[in-house]
Every structure is written in structure tokens, then in C-alpha cells.
Design an enzyme around this catalytic site. Sequence first.
Site, PDB file in Angstrom:
ATOM      1  N   GLU A  35       0.874  -1.165   0.000  1.00  0.00           N
ATOM      2  CA  GLU A  35       0.000   0.000   0.000  1.00  0.00           C
ATOM      3  C   GLU A  35       0.913   1.217   0.000  1.00  0.00           C
ATOM      4  O   GLU A  35       1.822   1.307   0.828  1.00  0.00           O
ATOM      5  CB  GLU A  35      -0.878  -0.007   1.261  1.00  0.00           C
ATOM      6  N   ARG A 260       5.476 -13.267   9.242  1.00  0.00           N
ATOM      7  CA  ARG A 260       6.183 -12.052   8.864  1.00  0.00           C
ATOM      8  C   ARG A 260       7.523 -11.981   9.565  1.00  0.00           C
ATOM      9  O   ARG A 260       7.766 -12.657  10.557  1.00  0.00           O
ATOM     10  CB  ARG A 260       5.349 -10.802   9.131  1.00  0.00           C
ATOM     11  N   LYS A 270       4.665   0.847   8.990  1.00  0.00           N
ATOM     12  CA  LYS A 270       4.809   2.134   8.296  1.00  0.00           C
ATOM     13  C   LYS A 270       4.208   3.260   9.113  1.00  0.00           C
ATOM     14  O   LYS A 270       4.711   4.376   9.111  1.00  0.00           O
ATOM     15  CB  LYS A 270       4.141   2.050   6.920  1.00  0.00           C
TER      16      LYS A 270
END
Length: 561
Positions: A35, A260, A270
Site C-alpha cells: 500500500e 512475517r 509504516k
Amino acid sequence: MEEQTKPRHFIQRFIDEDNVSGKFENRVHTRFPPEPNGYLHIGHAKSICLNFGIADEFGGKCNLRFDDTNPIAEEEAYVKAIQADVKWLGYDWEDRLCFASDYFQQLYDYALSLVSSGKAYVCDLSPEEIRKTRGSLKDPGNESPFRNRSVEENVDLFNRMKNGEFPDGSRTLRAKIDMAHPNMNMRDPVIYRILHAHHHRTGNDWCIYPMYDWAHGLEDSIEGVTHSLCSLEFEDHRPIYDWYLDALEVYHPQQIEFARLNLSYTIMSKRLLKQLVDDNHVSGWDDPRMPTLSGLRRRGYTPKAIRNFMDDIGVAKRDNVMEMAKLESALKSDLNKRCERRMAVLNPLKVVITNYPEGNDELLDAINNPEDETAGKRQVPFGRELYIEQDDFMEDPPKKFFRLGPGREVRLRYAYFITCNEVVKDDNGNITELKCTYDPETKGGNAPDGRKVKGTIHWVSAEHAIDGVVRLYDRLFRVPNPASRDNFIDALNPDSLTVLNDCKMEPELGKVAIGGTVQFERLGYFCKDPDSGENTIFNRTVPLRDSWAKIEKQMLSGQKN
Ligand code: ATP
Ligand code: MG
């Protein structure tokens, strides 16, 4: 060799099976779907290496797809930076640069077809009311009073939502699944929300935007992705991923979840990284202390080191935390092979060689990289006045100190043996200068009479040295898991940056290109910073000694957060 003996991880085996059964006609097509709401970090590198790596390995394809369905947080600048980072890591999406926003019409059409088949409805509950009626893990949710609208009414209202007739948050389009479903994600999830916001690519064309779960599987389907690799937190979303594709009867990729990457002493979100930037805790997204790819690049990390690290740690099905020492060790083994050696003195102490003829100087041969013969040699100027490291001298040295002290002899790297005869101090008793003599017979660093010295130290010629600035970096956070804190800002390490303004460097260091990395002998690897102009500025990439291993050992031996 190593690669061949490495056991295949579960995703590779998954694909092997699909290739045996012919499920996807032996195609392998993956995607990396960021994104564009921030810069990529080292966690994203895991996903990039996995997705592009799998495609390479199976002779397949990997798309770079921007998942730009949330206009509020997204920006064109991030789109550019993300592309630069993926390229830097060494991956190529060829002509497959995709944007979710390119599918907005198609996503809308799909939604309309779901409405037409009675599987979706327009709901007038507010976001707050939707949340309240969802139920809990123990209790079923309540059906919306708008759930049983007619197809005609739903089609009409959905069109009007799209045409901008209703304010933000006043209505949503929801899938009609099951408000008592044990998986909360299946309790009539929202498909579209109203948001009168400018989108960085579609401008004001749309005032309804698709939710992640709706958009993601359809994007995969539209692009012909075979294996949609995502992190573990999406495991609970797989039923809805599958439900949408089945309900629409469209091409159906397989979602596979993996653990992850987590790294100790840093954050990988982020949102939190953006807060560090916005509140000026760091100099920008590419601050060399940041775990962003642009920060790591500026710090002197190489793509090879990052890829090797990802290869080493493999792909897991369960969450874990990797040690920073492991990443540093992959980095050092790569830099050791590729970096030329140079000499620089970070905290200079003047040395005068009293028996070296005044006004003389000479050039001495120095090896550029003992790990790489092709790197050859260079010449380093030597003269009567030198700088050595303050640390390399002690007036009253303990037994184990093998460097310089009064009356002691050491080897100057690539040069001569010197002996310290006199310590010069200022009025405050600070040492300002050493008077030494050299043995002209020891040129190149060996005595013809076979006498040995225990220490070898680095140096630069005072007359020829260039001035330089060195930035030393320490971990950005004081605790292993800053994100687990109520306020992660409190966990910042106040000493994460030290600037040394009076460094002395051998002249060759002035010629290093911006972004070039060298080893300062005995000190570590250093990367020339883009801020270098008149000044020569180097960032310490990593010390030679294993700083992280030490920190992490302390942590394991019971030190608290
Ligand atoms: P962040 O919380 O940092 O914003 P995200 O997952 O929301 O991360 P996206 O832009 O959606 O960011 O991520 C793009 C892809 O990168 C996703 O497929 C995501 O699963 C993957 N990814 C993100 N962080 C990690 C990580 N730490 N390890 C592995 N993959 C990751
Ligand atoms: Mg995300």
C-alpha cells in the site's frame, strides 16, 4: 551447493504439489502488493524476496501491485520510492506494474453483480452501529435491519452511493453471509464505504472505495495470480477471500500465509515509522537508523546482504523474532568481500616522528582488499607528522594493552615501527602530542633483525590527510520490542547518533563516490553519505566487532526491557 542441499520450505512444497496436480496448469504467478502509504521496510523485503524469488525459481512471473484503495494515507511520492526500493533489491516486474485503482470500475461491476444475485445489500447503519452489532467471539452478531432490502432497492441505492448522493459514513455495501458465523470476518463484512476523498491516481472520480478484503482477492483474480502469499494475520481472512471469489464465480487464486519478519530492537510498521519522521525523531525516511530499505541503503547495506539474510532465515509458518546480529552478520560477510580497505582516524592524536627528516614525505604501498586480489594496491602518503587514534595510546597501559605507550614500540600499518619517547600535554594535563622515533629499517612493517611488536595501529599523514565527518549509529531503540510499549517513542535510544567532526582521513577517501562503502581498517565499514559536499561525510554501516551479538547476549542473560 548450499542452495541445493537446503530443504524446501512449505510454500515451495505447496507449489510443487500444485504443479503435480496441474491445478494452475503449472503456472506460477505471484505479486508483491504494497500500500503506498509509506516507505518500504526490511519486513517488506522479506515479502519481496519471497514473491519475486518464488517466481524466478519456478520460471513464473511476479507483479508489483500498488494496493491503493485508501486515498487518505496514500501518495504518489511513496509509489516512486517503493519502485526504487524494489529495483534496488534487484527485482524486475518488467511490464507488470499494476494499480488496484486501475480496477476500480471492474471492482464496482463485480459488486453490482453480487448485489444483483442477492448476495450483498446496502446498509444504513453507521460504522459505530456496525461494530456494535457484530457480536463477539462468544456471541453471534445481530442482523442489520436493512439486510432484507430488495435487489432493486439495493441496486438503486448502491448506484446512488457511487454517484455521490450520500455523505461519508452514512451507508455501506455489505456482503450477505452469516451474522452468526464463528469467523467474525464472515459476519456481513463491508465491501464498499463512502469516502469523498481525492485519490492520487483517480482524482475525484470515485467517492466510494472498496475494502481491503474485497479488493485484494479480486485484484489477484484479475491479474491471474496463482499463489497469493501474505502474512499470517490474514489467515482468518482466507474464508472471506475464498467466499468472494466463489460467490462471483471468477478465477480463484490460492492464498497462502507465512510468518512475517520481526527484528529485535526495531519497529516494522509504516504507521509508526511515519510518526518518527513526522515528529522529527529521525532526519527522514532514509535516516540511516531507520529499518526502511532507503535507510539501510544510506547506511551502506547491500541488496546482496539483505537477500542472503532472507535466504538464510527461510520461510516459516509461525511467528518469530530474528536477531539484528544475524542481519549484520550477513552484511559483514558481503562487505568483507567487496569493500576496499582505507585508513581513517576518528579521534586524532598528533604524533611527531622526531627522527624523520623535516620537509620529507614518501608513498607507501597498501593492499586494497586482502579478500580480493584483483583490487590491487594503492599508495598512502607518510610524513613526519601523523595522526593516530587517541584510543591507541595509553600513558599508563595495563599488561594486556598492546598498542602505544611511553617507551613502547608498535607497527604502523603498511609503514614502520615507531617508539614513543615523550608525551606532550597542555596546561590542563591533556595529552596533545606524542614524540616518537621510527626505525627506517622496518619499512613495510617488518624488522630485518626479526624483532616483533605486539600491536599494529592505523594512522594518517597530517600533511596529506583530508578532514572528514563520521556519523556513528547505535540501535534506534533501547528495548528489544519497542512496538509492544504503550508509547514506543519513550523507548528511543537518546544516543543512537554520535557525530565526530574532526576526523582525519587518507586522501583516497575524498574520491569515494556517494553511496560507496569502504572498510576503515580496524574500525568497521563506512558509507559515504549524500550530504557530503565540501565536507567528506561517512556513516558507519557496521563495526567490525559484533556489536549486536553482545547486546543480544546481555538481553538473553536476563536484562529487562
Ligand atoms: P505496515 O504495517 O508496515 O504498513 P503492511 O503489511 O500494512 O505493513 P503493506 O504495504 O500492506 O504493508 O505490505 C505489502 C506486503 O508486504 C504485504 O503482502 C505484507 O504482508 C508484506 N509485509 C509487510 N510487513 C512484512 C513483514 N514484516 N514480514 C513479511 N512481510 C511483510
Ligand atoms: Mg497494510
